[in-house]
Design a protein around this motif. Structure first.
Motif, PDB file in Angstrom:
ATOM      1  N   ASP A  43       0.851  -1.179   0.000  1.00 36.99           N
ATOM      2  CA  ASP A  43       0.000   0.000   0.000  1.00 36.99           C
ATOM      3  C   ASP A  43       0.895   1.240   0.000  1.00 36.99           C
ATOM      4  O   ASP A  43       1.551   1.530   0.992  1.00 36.99           O
ATOM      5  CB  ASP A  43      -0.902  -0.008   1.236  1.00 36.99           C
ATOM      6  N   LEU A  44       0.962   1.947  -1.112  1.00 37.77           N
ATOM      7  CA  LEU A  44       1.812   3.134  -1.213  1.00 37.77           C
ATOM      8  C   LEU A  44       0.998   4.428  -1.133  1.00 37.77           C
ATOM      9  O   LEU A  44       1.481   5.486  -1.516  1.00 37.77           O
ATOM     10  CB  LEU A  44       2.623   3.098  -2.513  1.00 37.77           C
ATOM     11  N   ALA A  51       4.630  10.078   3.992  1.00 39.05           N
ATOM     12  CA  ALA A  51       5.351   8.887   3.547  1.00 39.05           C
ATOM     13  C   ALA A  51       4.393   7.710   3.655  1.00 39.05           C
ATOM     14  O   ALA A  51       3.495   7.717   4.501  1.00 39.05           O
ATOM     15  CB  ALA A  51       6.577   8.635   4.410  1.00 39.05           C
ATOM     16  N   PRO A  52       4.562   6.694   2.825  1.00 37.10           N
ATOM     17  CA  PRO A  52       3.713   5.516   2.972  1.00 37.10           C
ATOM     18  C   PRO A  52       3.925   4.908   4.363  1.00 37.10           C
ATOM     19  O   PRO A  52       5.060   4.818   4.829  1.00 37.10           O
ATOM     20  CB  PRO A  52       4.214   4.561   1.889  1.00 37.10           C
ATOM     21  N   PRO A  53       2.863   4.496   5.047  1.00 36.24           N
ATOM     22  CA  PRO A  53       3.003   3.937   6.393  1.00 36.24           C
ATOM     23  C   PRO A  53       3.957   2.750   6.456  1.00 36.24           C
ATOM     24  O   PRO A  53       4.655   2.558   7.443  1.00 36.24           O
ATOM     25  CB  PRO A  53       1.588   3.503   6.757  1.00 36.24           C
ATOM     26  N   SER A  54       4.019   1.959   5.405  1.00 35.29           N
ATOM     27  CA  SER A  54       4.883   0.778   5.408  1.00 35.29           C
ATOM     28  C   SER A  54       6.289   1.073   4.892  1.00 35.29           C
ATOM     29  O   SER A  54       7.102   0.178   4.746  1.00 35.29           O
ATOM     30  CB  SER A  54       4.253  -0.321   4.561  1.00 35.29           C
ATOM     31  N   GLY A  55       6.576   2.333   4.582  1.00 34.84           N
ATOM     32  CA  GLY A  55       7.889   2.671   4.038  1.00 34.84           C
ATOM     33  C   GLY A  55       7.968   2.330   2.567  1.00 34.84           C
ATOM     34  O   GLY A  55       6.960   2.102   1.909  1.00 34.84           O
ATOM     35  N   PHE A  56       9.174   2.274   2.046  1.00 40.44           N
ATOM     36  CA  PHE A  56       9.377   1.940   0.634  1.00 40.44           C
ATOM     37  C   PHE A  56      10.494   0.914   0.560  1.00 40.44           C
ATOM     38  O   PHE A  56      11.639   1.195   0.924  1.00 40.44           O
ATOM     39  CB  PHE A  56       9.751   3.195  -0.165  1.00 40.44           C
ATOM     40  N   VAL A  57      10.171  -0.295   0.130  1.00 35.31           N
ATOM     41  CA  VAL A  57      11.118  -1.406   0.129  1.00 35.31           C
ATOM     42  C   VAL A  57      11.494  -1.756  -1.301  1.00 35.31           C
ATOM     43  O   VAL A  57      10.636  -1.831  -2.177  1.00 35.31           O
ATOM     44  CB  VAL A  57      10.508  -2.640   0.825  1.00 35.31           C
ATOM     45  N   VAL A  58      12.786  -1.968  -1.529  1.00 34.57           N
ATOM     46  CA  VAL A  58      13.295  -2.420  -2.820  1.00 34.57           C
ATOM     47  C   VAL A  58      13.972  -3.757  -2.566  1.00 34.57           C
ATOM     48  O   VAL A  58      14.732  -3.909  -1.603  1.00 34.57           O
ATOM     49  CB  VAL A  58      14.312  -1.411  -3.406  1.00 34.57           C
TER      50      VAL A  58
END
Length: 70
Positions: free
Chosen positions: A34-35, A45-52
């Motif tokens: 969920d972005l 910022a997205p609550p879950s952060g941004f993961v790569v």
């Protein structure tokens, strides 16, 4: 330009340009998440952060690392 400029602005812009080119040539995945960005709070910022994940350095950049070890 007129007005106040930060002393490190030129360096920062140069680093960001280099990183953008590097990321554009790299392979990576962005897992499904969920972005949505909550606009009612600062900083947003997205609550879950941004993961790569699955990041792979482009072959041309690997040879540059071999020539200039850290």
């Amino acid at each position: 330009m007129d007005g106040h400029r930060c002393p490190g602005e030129d360096v920062t812009v140069s680093v960001l340009a280099t990183v953008a080119r590097f990321l554009a040539r790299s392979a990576y995945e962005i897992p499904e998440k969920d972005l949505r960005i909550p606009l009612e709070r600062i900083t947003t910022a997205p609550p879950s952060g941004f993961v790569v994940s699955g990041f792979a350095v482009p072959p041309a950049d690997r040879s540059a690392e071999d020539q200039h070890p850290a």
